[in-house]
Enzyme design. Structure first.
Site, PDB file in Angstrom:
ATOM      1  N   HIS A  56     -14.555  -4.776 -40.251  1.00  0.00           N
ATOM      2  CA  HIS A  56     -15.208  -6.104 -40.356  1.00  0.00           C
ATOM      3  C   HIS A  56     -16.654  -5.883 -40.767  1.00  0.00           C
ATOM      4  CE1 HIS A  56     -15.893 -10.399 -38.829  1.00  0.00           C
ATOM      5  NE2 HIS A  56     -17.064  -9.979 -39.301  1.00  0.00           N
ATOM      6  N   HIS A  77     -20.090  -7.258 -43.429  1.00  0.00           N
ATOM      7  CA  HIS A  77     -20.743  -8.167 -44.391  1.00  0.00           C
ATOM      8  C   HIS A  77     -21.679  -7.350 -45.274  1.00  0.00           C
ATOM      9  CE1 HIS A  77     -19.527 -11.792 -42.106  1.00  0.00           C
ATOM     10  NE2 HIS A  77     -19.633 -10.983 -41.070  1.00  0.00           N
ATOM     11  N   LYS A 134      -9.580 -14.753 -44.342  1.00  0.00           N
ATOM     12  CA  LYS A 134     -10.474 -14.986 -43.207  1.00  0.00           C
ATOM     13  C   LYS A 134     -10.555 -16.465 -42.874  1.00  0.00           C
ATOM     14  CE  LYS A 134     -13.716 -14.184 -40.160  1.00  0.00           C
ATOM     15  NZ  LYS A 134     -14.978 -13.477 -40.165  1.00  0.00           N
ATOM     16  N   HIS A 178     -12.469 -15.859 -37.115  1.00  0.00           N
ATOM     17  CA  HIS A 178     -13.708 -16.085 -36.369  1.00  0.00           C
ATOM     18  C   HIS A 178     -13.344 -17.048 -35.245  1.00  0.00           C
ATOM     19  CE1 HIS A 178     -18.174 -16.333 -35.870  1.00  0.00           C
ATOM     20  NE2 HIS A 178     -17.749 -17.330 -35.125  1.00  0.00           N
ATOM     21  N   HIS A 235     -14.616  -9.608 -33.731  1.00  0.00           N
ATOM     22  CA  HIS A 235     -15.813  -9.486 -32.889  1.00  0.00           C
ATOM     23  C   HIS A 235     -15.673 -10.193 -31.539  1.00  0.00           C
ATOM     24  CE1 HIS A 235     -16.458 -13.251 -34.990  1.00  0.00           C
ATOM     25  NE2 HIS A 235     -16.962 -12.701 -36.077  1.00  0.00           N
ATOM     26  N   ASP A 238     -19.094  -5.811 -37.808  1.00  0.00           N
ATOM     27  CA  ASP A 238     -19.700  -7.117 -38.065  1.00  0.00           C
ATOM     28  C   ASP A 238     -21.156  -6.950 -38.480  1.00  0.00           C
ATOM     29  OD1 ASP A 238     -19.854  -9.877 -38.375  1.00  0.00           O
ATOM     30  OD2 ASP A 238     -20.388 -10.225 -36.278  1.00  0.00           O
TER      31      ASP A 238
END
Ligand code: NCD
Ligand code: ZN
Length: 350
Positions: A14, A16, A100, A137, A175, A248
């Site tokens: 995971h 970004h 996602k 999420h 997360h 994350d």
């Protein structure tokens, strides 16, 4: 003799990266540690189709330093109007690894997310049928739900019913931050797993709020009470195949964090392995680190385990106060601290 630990090359399930100059500045940090990463699609505008994911994948590949092997695994951002055929084709072609689910308004760049899970039910049914994983999420967004309760309420209102309706769907509860999430994942079937970030293993909400407000400790889902942190540490270091590494890491420039409306996200990519390993050492679980970092996630996603290895040695590493973030500096997780494990550079980094 220096204590050291060698593990199979790990994956970050995971992550970004952003885009443009920021992406080019942060990709090398992850590529030096991980063989692959599940790349989140919450760009502005979001990565909603296979074509957008393929183009983004190429931009990331171009930012990987020469001599380093690193594979970005792409995800598509679900919206109320996602085209299931495009998703299925993208998964079949290997362009997409997962999709996602961002509840609309839950976090950074989630405004185009799903407003009502019922609107994507046909998409989720197709994903379940072809074995395409859903990254979630897990926070509700209703104004009347306290921000510290949003994950637990999401389980009751959305996730538990979803898993019951579509028992074949592979779900990654991303997360996780609460003991409720840990309990839910443990008691669910083998098709439900969770990623755990380094920050939620290291900090509770005091780190964000005691002695002054600390924007670099703010991410979503927000860190909770100490009892939750302890439950997460237990789960991550337990050896259970349902819990695996997903940083994350979410870079925001210093000025966007240190603001009257600071962005959510902690940039932990620079020293992620070192940060996690500290937790496993403190919990007496060094022998379980390889499973968490390099095996459970790959197996859950149905990916081959990586070849090659990384070695960490017991040696101090001073984390800088800030790092280059492209257009502006970014403050990394553990800024100004000294960590006690060091990733031994591979020949390609030398
Ligand atoms: C992430 C981001 O900045 O993209 N922020 C965060 O606090 N974790 C989005 C997310 O994963 O929620
Ligand atoms: Zn994220």
């Amino acid at each position: 003799m220096t204590q050291s630990l060698t593990i199979r090359r790990p994956d970050d399930l995971h992550l970004h990266f952003r885009d443009g100059a920021t992406m080019r500045a942060v990709v090398p940090w992850s590529a030096r540690q991980f063989a692959r990463a599940i790349v989140m699609p919450n760009l502005a505008p979001p990565v909603t189709t296979s074509a957008l994911a393929a183009a983004y994948c190429e931009r990331i590949r171009a930012a990987v330093p020469a001599g380093v092997t690193f594979a970005p695994l792409m995800t598509a951002y679900l919206t109320d109007s996602t085209d299931a055929d495009d998703l299925v084709a993208g998964f079949a072609d290997g362009v997409l690894t997962a999709a996602k689910l961002y509840p609309a308004g839950a976090t950074t760049n989630s405004a185009s997310g799903v407003t009502d899970i019922a609107s994507i039910e046909p998409v989720l049914e197709r994903m379940a049928a072809i074995g395409m994983p859903l990254c979630v999420h897990g926070e509700v967004t209703s104004a009347d739900i306290d921000i510290f309760d949003r994950e637990a309420v999401f389980i009751d209102r959305i996730l538990a019913p979803l898993v019951e309706r579509l028992p074949e769907l592979k779900v990654i509860f991303e997360h996780v931050t609460t003991s409720q999430a840990v309990d839910f994942v443990k008691s669910a079937g083998a098709n439900v797993a969770a990623t755990v970030t380094p920050q939620h293993l290291h900090i509770n909400r005091n780190a964000m709020l005691v002695g002054g407000i600390r924007p670099h400790m703010y991410c979503l889902p927000v860190a909770k009470r100490e009892t939750h942190r302890l439950a997460l540490r237990q789960a991550a270091t337990s050896g259970s195949a349902k819990f695996f590494l997903g940083t994350d890491s979410a870079p925001h420039h210093r000025n966007a964090k240190e603001s009257d409306c600071g962005c959510a996200g902690i940039f932990n990519a620079p020293y992620a392995l070192e940060s996690y390993l500290q937790v496993f050492e403190d919990e007496g679980a060094l022998d379980r680190f390889e499973g968490f970092a390099s095996e459970h996630g790959a197996r859950f996603y149905g990916l081959a385990l990586n070849a090659g290895s990384v070695t960490l040695e017991k040696a101090p590493v001073a984390v800088p106060a800030e790092v280059d973030g492209g257009e502006a500096a970014i403050v990394p997780f553990h800024a100004g601290e000294t960590l006690s494990w060091r990733l031994v550079p591979s020949p390609a980094d030398a």
